[in-house]
Design a protein around this motif. Structure first.
Motif: not given
Length: 96
Positions: A21-24, A53-57
């Motif tokens: 889902r993060l990739g999506w 989660d993406l911001r955490e990366m």
């Protein structure tokens, strides 16, 4: 879905892999460009969680609140990727 993302951040770039889902979500953001995306336009169970989660990366994503009418008037989020991104699908066809 597994993707490789290359972000253009100022003078440098960063490449990493995302799946599921993060990739999506990353594909949706990259395809939307400066227009961004809302959970209303691209329904998914946990948009705010994916963005968190993406911001955490270290992926820069802006949130703009927009009003909406209807039975439950209020505001909803529009998420906009704040840098250029190149997304490559690893091993299968992309669906955006």
């Amino acid at each position: 879905m597994q993707i490789q993302v290359t972000l253009a951040l100022s003078e440098q770039s960063r490449t990493f892999e995302l799946k599921g889902r993060l990739g999506w979500a990353m594909v949706q953001l990259a395809n939307a460009g400066a227009k961004g995306v809302t959970p209303i336009e691209r329904p998914a169970p946990r948009w705010s969680g994916y963005v968190f989660d993406l911001r955490e990366m270290g992926i820069p994503i802006a949130t703009h609140l927009e009003p909406h009418e209807g039975s439950y008037p209020g505001t909803h989020a529009r998420y906009v990727l704040s840098c250029d991104a190149k997304v490559d699908l690893l091993g299968q066809e992309a669906s955006a």
